[in-house]
Design an enzyme around this catalytic site. Sequence first.
Site, PDB file in Angstrom:
ATOM      1  CD  GLN A   1     -51.125  40.594  36.548  1.00 51.57           C
ATOM      2  OE1 GLN A   1     -51.599  39.230  36.398  1.00 51.57           O
ATOM      3  NE2 GLN A   1     -51.244  41.396  35.744  1.00 51.57           N
TER       4      GLN A   1
ATOM      5  N   GLY B   1     -55.483  35.428  32.240  1.00 48.43           N
ATOM      6  CA  GLY B   1     -54.828  34.864  33.226  1.00 48.43           C
ATOM      7  C   GLY B   1     -54.624  36.055  34.244  1.00 48.43           C
TER       8      GLY B   1
ATOM      9  CG  HIS C   1     -47.401  38.555  36.534  1.00 51.68           C
ATOM     10  ND1 HIS C   1     -46.929  39.808  36.575  1.00 51.68           N
ATOM     11  CD2 HIS C   1     -48.314  38.269  35.674  1.00 51.68           C
ATOM     12  CE1 HIS C   1     -47.574  40.388  35.541  1.00 51.68           C
ATOM     13  NE2 HIS C   1     -48.336  39.543  34.853  1.00 51.68           N
TER      14      HIS C   1
ATOM     15  CB  CYS D   1     -49.261  41.995  31.221  1.00 46.78           C
ATOM     16  SG  CYS D   1     -49.100  41.942  32.834  1.00 46.78           S
ATOM     17  CG  LEU D   2     -55.302  42.250  32.541  1.00 45.36           C
ATOM     18  CD1 LEU D   2     -56.064  41.293  33.486  1.00 45.36           C
ATOM     19  CD2 LEU D   2     -56.211  42.973  31.833  1.00 45.36           C
TER      20      LEU D   2
ATOM     21  CG  HIS E   1     -47.732  36.412  30.987  1.00 46.77           C
ATOM     22  ND1 HIS E   1     -47.537  37.605  30.094  1.00 46.77           N
ATOM     23  CD2 HIS E   1     -48.339  37.148  32.272  1.00 46.77           C
ATOM     24  CE1 HIS E   1     -47.823  38.573  30.524  1.00 46.77           C
ATOM     25  NE2 HIS E   1     -48.442  38.500  31.753  1.00 46.77           N
ATOM     26  CD  GLU E   2     -51.138  35.215  34.107  1.00 43.22           C
ATOM     27  OE1 GLU E   2     -50.792  35.974  35.288  1.00 43.22           O
ATOM     28  OE2 GLU E   2     -51.501  35.897  33.129  1.00 43.22           O
TER      29      GLU E   2
HETATM   30 NI    NI Z   1     -49.470  39.870  33.130  1.00 40.83          NI
END
Ligand code: NI
Length: 185
Positions: A50, A45, A144, A98-99, A140-141
Amino acid sequence: MKYPITVYGDPILRKRAENIGKDTEGLAEIIENMWETMYYADGVGLAAPQTGMSIRMFVIDASSGADEEPELKDFKKVFINPEIIELSGEKWAFNEGCLSLPEIREDVLRPDVVRIRYFDENFVEHDEIYKGYAGRIIQHEYDHLEGKLFIDYLSPLRKRLLKSKLNDISRGKVQTHYKIKPPVK
Ligand code: NI
């Protein structure tokens, strides 16, 4: 085009993102670039903040989870202007990454079921319910877009143990196989 990924310490990850309009210029291209960035970074995702854009949009491809949950086979979706209507079900722990938090993985408790209203890439509105792995990634997304990160759910002790790693990330001192945008100081 691949975007560099913003990491912990970048203020954009702490801002509430803004809704976008149907006629947002270059939207199709932004979505295409987000897919490209997510796949190259090996994410399941990716949320717009991000990639340096404070807009309410994320993309998810959870089809890799189909081994364990067959219904994920075709789970590839764009979520625009999403709104979580309800969270329910029992909380369960999953080891999240998470990236934007390279090299950090922690168990996070989240409710199982999420009801979400959103627009797809054609600006068709949906009101759907997800659970399991799909519900997990969506939560999670979505966080953000609210300026939240999964580390916010950790105990003060766990957070303290991560402090030096987080400091390193915020100074750009971290190894990634994808390109990051070092946080502005
Ligand atoms: Ni993330």
